[in-house]
Scaffold this active site. Structure first.
Site, PDB file in Angstrom:
ATOM      1  N   SER A   1       0.859  -1.181   0.000  1.00  0.00           N
ATOM      2  CA  SER A   1       0.000   0.000   0.000  1.00  0.00           C
ATOM      3  C   SER A   1       0.895   1.231   0.000  1.00  0.00           C
ATOM      4  O   SER A   1       1.828   1.325   0.809  1.00  0.00           O
ATOM      5  CB  SER A   1      -0.902   0.005   1.239  1.00  0.00           C
ATOM      6  N   GLU A   2       0.614   2.168  -0.889  1.00  0.00           N
ATOM      7  CA  GLU A   2       1.547   3.285  -1.079  1.00  0.00           C
ATOM      8  C   GLU A   2       1.618   4.243   0.100  1.00  0.00           C
ATOM      9  O   GLU A   2       2.510   5.089   0.164  1.00  0.00           O
ATOM     10  CB  GLU A   2       1.195   4.052  -2.357  1.00  0.00           C
ATOM     11  N   ASN A   3       0.677   4.112   1.067  1.00  0.00           N
ATOM     12  CA  ASN A   3       0.785   4.954   2.258  1.00  0.00           C
ATOM     13  C   ASN A   3       1.754   4.384   3.288  1.00  0.00           C
ATOM     14  O   ASN A   3       1.936   4.955   4.356  1.00  0.00           O
ATOM     15  CB  ASN A   3      -0.595   5.195   2.884  1.00  0.00           C
TER      16      ASN A   3
ATOM     17  N   SER B   1       7.857   4.351   0.686  1.00  0.00           N
ATOM     18  CA  SER B   1       6.976   3.592  -0.188  1.00  0.00           C
ATOM     19  C   SER B   1       7.155   4.030  -1.639  1.00  0.00           C
ATOM     20  O   SER B   1       7.220   3.206  -2.556  1.00  0.00           O
ATOM     21  CB  SER B   1       5.519   3.797   0.251  1.00  0.00           C
TER      22      SER B   1
END
Length: 214
Positions: A47-49, A89
């Protein structure tokens, strides 16, 4: 409107396409269903967060809104998952360390160029990581409805919405079919519903070749 059954069907098909041990970023919408349909296959969902190791969707009793995906959906963490800063990320994404990005699409042209971040004339909340993922992931799979809410096809000859970049998608999975993109245009590789080829052509905005394997 796409039924939950069709959304799950798309997610299951994409899950089948993911290779064991791969690092996979999940976009907003249908891609968020994929963690529930891996059937024991070990992939590392990013997840990019700032999370590597997304687990199955929690039931209502175990939802913790401090643990959410980039889509703001409640998630769980697999054993061995790691948390990190969102800047790290994006180092992963921009550095080419993501094997597959599974994204939604507003439009995709006949060669796989993607538009998925804004509709002209509508309020833009933010581009998000879509452009970085298109540029940085090694493979791009689109998980999308075959048509938009207004009935217009999403797979078309030429984009009319702003592009995410020159990088092309490798595959499109809809509720009706699987297409693979080539230098000569889309190839139909699999039918996923009871639709006929002729009916599929009528609701698709570009010509495609048939290359269905049995």
């Amino acid at each position: 409107m796409l039924s939950r059954f069709d959304r799950i069907k798309i997610a299951k098909k994409v899950a089948e396409e993911l290779e064991e041990g791969s690092i996979v970023n999940l976009g907003v919408g249908i891609p968020t269903l994929i963690p529930d349909y891996l059937n024991g296959k070990k992939v590392y969902l990013q997840s990019e967060n700032g999370l590597l190791g997304i687990g199955p969707t929690p039931d209502e009793e175990h939802i913790n809104m401090d643990l959410i995906s980039a889509s703001k959906k409640p998630i769980t963490m697999d054993k061995g998952a790691s948390l990190f800063d969102s800047s790290d990320s994006f180092v992963m994404i921009r550095g080419g360390h993501v094997d597959v990005a599974v994204l939604g699409a507003l439009q995709v042209d006949r060669y796989g160029e993607i538009a998925n971040w804004t509709i002209p004339g509508k309020t833009i909340l933010g581009v998000g990581g879509a452009m970085d993922l298109v540029a940085g992931a090694k493979k791009i799979i689109l998980a999308s409805t075959h048509q938009a809410k207004n009935g217009q096809p999403k797979l078309i000859n030429e984009l009319t919405f702003p592009s995410n970049g020159v990088r092309k998608a490798d595959m499109l999975v809809t509720e009706h079919a699987v297409f693979k993109f080539t230098d000569y245009g889309p190839e139909l590789s699999e039918i996923l519903s009871d639709i006929s080829i002729d009916e599929l052509r009528k609701i698709t905005g570009t010509k495609f070749k048939e290359k269905i394997t049995t």
